[in-house]
Design an enzyme around this catalytic site. Structure first.
Site, PDB file in Angstrom:
ATOM      1  N   GLU A   1       0.899  -0.959   0.189  1.00 46.93           N
ATOM      2  CA  GLU A   1      -0.091  -0.055  -0.076  1.00 46.93           C
ATOM      3  C   GLU A   1       0.990   1.140  -0.072  1.00 46.93           C
ATOM      4  O   GLU A   1       0.537   2.167   0.817  1.00 46.93           O
ATOM      5  CB  GLU A   1      -0.902   0.103   1.161  1.00 46.93           C
ATOM      6  CG  GLU A   1      -2.001  -1.174   1.274  1.00 46.93           C
ATOM      7  CD  GLU A   1      -2.942  -1.022   2.282  1.00 46.93           C
ATOM      8  OE1 GLU A   1      -4.144  -1.485   1.984  1.00 46.93           O
ATOM      9  OE2 GLU A   1      -2.673  -0.981   3.529  1.00 46.93           O
TER      10      GLU A   1
ATOM     11  N   ASP B   1      -8.592  -9.174   3.853  1.00 49.30           N
ATOM     12  CA  ASP B   1      -8.342  -8.249   4.449  1.00 49.30           C
ATOM     13  C   ASP B   1      -9.439  -8.286   5.644  1.00 49.30           C
ATOM     14  O   ASP B   1     -10.252  -7.165   5.408  1.00 49.30           O
ATOM     15  CB  ASP B   1      -8.286  -6.884   3.856  1.00 49.30           C
ATOM     16  CG  ASP B   1      -7.950  -5.761   4.704  1.00 49.30           C
ATOM     17  OD1 ASP B   1      -7.194  -5.985   5.679  1.00 49.30           O
ATOM     18  OD2 ASP B   1      -8.204  -4.470   4.279  1.00 49.30           O
TER      19      ASP B   1
ATOM     20  N   GLU C   1     -13.778  -3.033  11.538  1.00 45.70           N
ATOM     21  CA  GLU C   1     -13.538  -1.807  10.214  1.00 45.70           C
ATOM     22  C   GLU C   1     -14.591  -2.546   9.275  1.00 45.70           C
ATOM     23  O   GLU C   1     -15.164  -1.485   8.351  1.00 45.70           O
ATOM     24  CB  GLU C   1     -12.188  -2.197   9.816  1.00 45.70           C
ATOM     25  CG  GLU C   1     -11.862  -1.570   8.619  1.00 45.70           C
ATOM     26  CD  GLU C   1     -10.486  -1.896   8.045  1.00 45.70           C
ATOM     27  OE1 GLU C   1     -10.273  -1.324   6.952  1.00 45.70           O
ATOM     28  OE2 GLU C   1      -9.805  -2.343   8.495  1.00 45.70           O
TER      29      GLU C   1
END
Length: 716
Positions: A304, A378, A406
């Site tokens: 990332e 993820d 999340e």
């Protein structure tokens, strides 16, 4: 009417409204037990004998006095000898005071302990004996847990040792006070006031962690930059380490791989450059001079957009080993994250970590742990276990779970993650035949690794209740307990948590544990059923957006993952697709490769399936998809109804917050259900199955929704 009134009064008579609470005490509430329990326990808790005055032993004394005075309503007298029946003796195996008890303390292991009913100097007593001070601390918390949950203590003979060496919280906190994916307020660490002001909350944080066996904390986010390595901040880090040390907690730091350039004045961060190695060696010496028991580094590299060794043509092993070498003389470790993917790589994102790290098996130093997320994408509501857990026998692999929700409704949705953790840890990698579970990989027993670890991405902030809601505290709790022993039952741990956090009332406990155990599956159903994943809104990850293709990187787009078209839905990862199945052991690869053998919960993760495909139920895929989305909403409605009947069992403040949050959860579950069904119906062109209600709004309405300032979203 009279009958209803009498029934209500009867129910409240056994569930008297408690005093106001705000959740700060977590599961360490130590509220007065029932008169019957107090009478029974007081016979075994008349005095406290602690054999030394180390900082940890002082913490033990304070905790036992605090806990027992709260639970039993009396202060224990303290002594250095046993003066009568009912003593609680706390010490370590090295103490001469403990030696004459002749307890079997062999093979306790690091941080292990025994709790045993004994006779000392002719008097009945309970001995809590650790292999070291920290083990004795863990034993003291275990003993208090027995009382909190109403367990018998007349004939104790308990023996515990952690199955995993490093049990760590990874904080995603920035130095500016923000928390990435944090839904419970700002960062706990008040860097501006440190090192001079050491907030008492830091001690309570350490107490809570020690009570569930957590022994490490990474203070900052993996993308936080290099500033925390400067002397100004290392002084503050040392202050936190001082607070945590008596509770057996070491501090770790996330580091920026390019730190030698950013704060060191070098022109390179090449791990094979002698100047870079010398800089890191000097930095490690500086850290350990301030924090002698510093744990080590957590590293996110070449993922990332983060810098890393590949920027210089080096491997992940080159980068990790360079850092490991500078930490080794001090006893430090490197936790190197395997969460790597790149837009420049056209391969299936689910394969990229395996492709990068599998060839490096056996190339890492002995003080390196490869930190692997539970699934290959993820932290989704459900993923198959990460294939690396069955593919790197020569490398110590550390589990990384997400505690912060999340992708699971942030702070307001009741989603207990224990079943998710248990599902992953009990998964069989088949790497050494049947029974080669992920838990055995992580605890080192499968391949004989002595360095083991489990990390949880923390859900803690400055909110008074620490985690944004009472039920989010359960995820912190269950992570710690399962990091201690990854084979534990998530249901049993949920029951412990409910009893310690709310009440021992059996009707309440049974109902709430049932809610918790079904909550994760409900969330999967109303968000991402049948193997779907990554359907959330871009960037902030709040709410459904299966139509979205706006992100610059293909593998950040929901459409990349579900691949729905007029013919069907799902990502083909079979041998005729991306061949991600090949990363698993042959028996598992064969199962996942076969449409008919693949479990329904992973179906669309591994296969692109026609809408009219007949499922095991006999219904079509389209029918089952709609049914699962609807079932998720129905399950939340049942949770609300269950909670409605529990009014009066706990304090009104916490009861009302949960009730309100469940109402939010039902509203947002309906939103997820309707938005996803509306979109997939527009793609498939199929009518809704008979008996299922249409979405409340049009697809255009759902697509038009946008949100600013979503909690927990921060750009790096």
């Amino acid at each position: 009417m009279l009958a209803v009134l009498m029934l209500t009064m009867g129910s409240l008579s056994c569930a008297t409204r408690a005093r106001a609470e705000d959740g700060y005490d977590l599961w360490l509430r130590y509220r007065l037990l029932t008169p019957e329990q107090v009478k029974r326990y007081r016979r075994h808790a008349s005095e406290l004998v602690v054999d030394s005055f180390t900082p940890t032993q002082i913490a033990i004394r304070k905790e036992l006095q605090r806990g027992l005075s709260g639970l039993l309503g009396q202060n224990l007298r303290t002594s250095d000898t046993v003066t009568g029946d009912g003593a609680i003796i706390v010490g370590t195996v090295s103490s001469s005071f403990i030696a004459h008890l002749r307890l079997d303390t062999a093979n306790l292991g690091h941080d292990g302990y025994v709790i045993r009913s004994v006779v000392a100097d002719g008097h009945t007593a309970i001995a809590i004996v650790g292999n070291n001070d920290t083990g004795a601390l863990y034993g003291a918390f275990h003993f208090l847990r027995l009382l909190q949950t109403g367990q018998p203590i007349e004939h104790l003979d308990l023996r515990e040792s952690p199955q995993i060496k490093l049990r760590v919280l990874d904080h995603w906190d920035y130095l500016n006070g923000k928390v990435e994916r944090g839904y419970a307020g700002a960062s706990m660490w008040d860097w501006w006031k440190l090192p001079d002001w050491r907030d008492p909350r830091y001690t309570d944080y350490a107490r809570a962690n020690a009570s569930i066996g957590i022994n490490g904390t990474v203070l900052n986010d993996v993308t936080d930059g290099a500033t925390i390595l400067t002397p100004f901040y290392l002084e503050k880090v040392a202050a936190l380490a001082d607070v945590f040390r008596p509770y057996g907690i070491r501090v770790y730091l996330s580091i920026r791989f390019s730190a030698p350039m950013e704060i060191g004045g070098l022109k390179t961060a090449d791990p094979l450059d002698s100047r870079v190695q010398a800089w890191w060696r000097a930095k490690a010496d500086e850290i350990y001079k301030r924090v002698p028991d510093f744990g080590g580094f957590l590293v996110k590299a070449n993922s990332e957009g983060q810098p890393g060794p590949k920027d210089y043509g080096r491997t992940h092993a080159d980068g990790a080993n360079m850092l490991a070498d500078v930490l080794a003389p001090h006893g430090g470790v490197v936790m190197w994250r395997a969460f790597v993917y790149s837009q420049a790589n056209p391969d299936d994102r689910a394969k990229q970590a395996y492709n990068e790290f599998k060839p490096l098996d056996g190339h890492f130093r002995n003080n390196v742990l490869l930190q692997v997320k539970n699934g290959p994408i993820d932290f989704q509501p459900r993923e198959p276990f990460h294939p690396l857990f069955g593919a790197m026998p020569k490398t110590a692999l550390m589990m990384e779970f997400e505690i912060t929700k999340e992708y699971l409704g942030f702070a307001t949705h009741l989603v207990y993650l224990g079943p998710l953790y248990e599902e992953v840890l009990s998964s069989d990698t088949m790497s050494r035949g049947k029974g080669s579970t992920v838990a055995k990989v992580v605890d080192g027993s499968l391949e004989g690794h002595s360095l083991t670890g489990m990390a949880g991405d923390a859900n803690i902030g400055t909110d008074r209740d620490w985690c944004g809601s009472d039920f989010n505290q359960a995820n912190w709790y269950v992570f710690g307990r399962m990091a201690w022993d990854p084979t534990q039952s998530s249901r049993a741990l949920a029951e412990d948590w409910v009893r310690m956090t709310f009440t021992n009332n059996e009707a309440f406990v049974k109902s709430v544990v049932a809610m918790m155990m079904g909550s994760r599956e409900a969330a999967v159903d109303y968000m991402t059923p049948l193997g779907l994943l990554h359907l959330m809104g871009p960037g902030h990850h709040y709410g459904p957006a299966p139509w979205d293709a706006s992100e610059s990187e293909a593998d950040w787009r929901p459409v990349y993952y579900h691949r729905a078209d007029h013919q069907g839905i799902g990502f083909d990862r079979t041998r005729t697709g991306s061949n991600a199945v090949a990363e698993y052991a042959p028996p598992i690869a064969t199962q996942f490769n076969d449409l008919k053998q693949t479990p329904d919960q992973f179906l669309l993760y591994f296969h692109h399936v026609p809408w009219e495909y007949r499922m095991r139920s006999g219904q079509t895929l389209w029918y089952e998809l709609v049914a699962h989305y609807t079932q998720g909403v129905d399950d939340v409605k049942k949770m609300r109804e269950t909670w409605r009947h529990l009014d009066g069992y706990i304090d009104d403040e916490r009861y009302q917050q949960v009730a309100t949050f469940l109402a939010i959860q039902e509203k947002e579950a309906q939103w997820w259900r309707d938005a996803c069904i509306a979109y997939f119906q527009s793609v498939s062109g199929l009518p809704l199955p008979v008996g299922y209600a249409p979405p409340l709004h049009s697809l255009r309405y759902y697509e038009s929704l946008s949100f600013l300032y979503v909690p927990g979203f921060s750009s790096w």
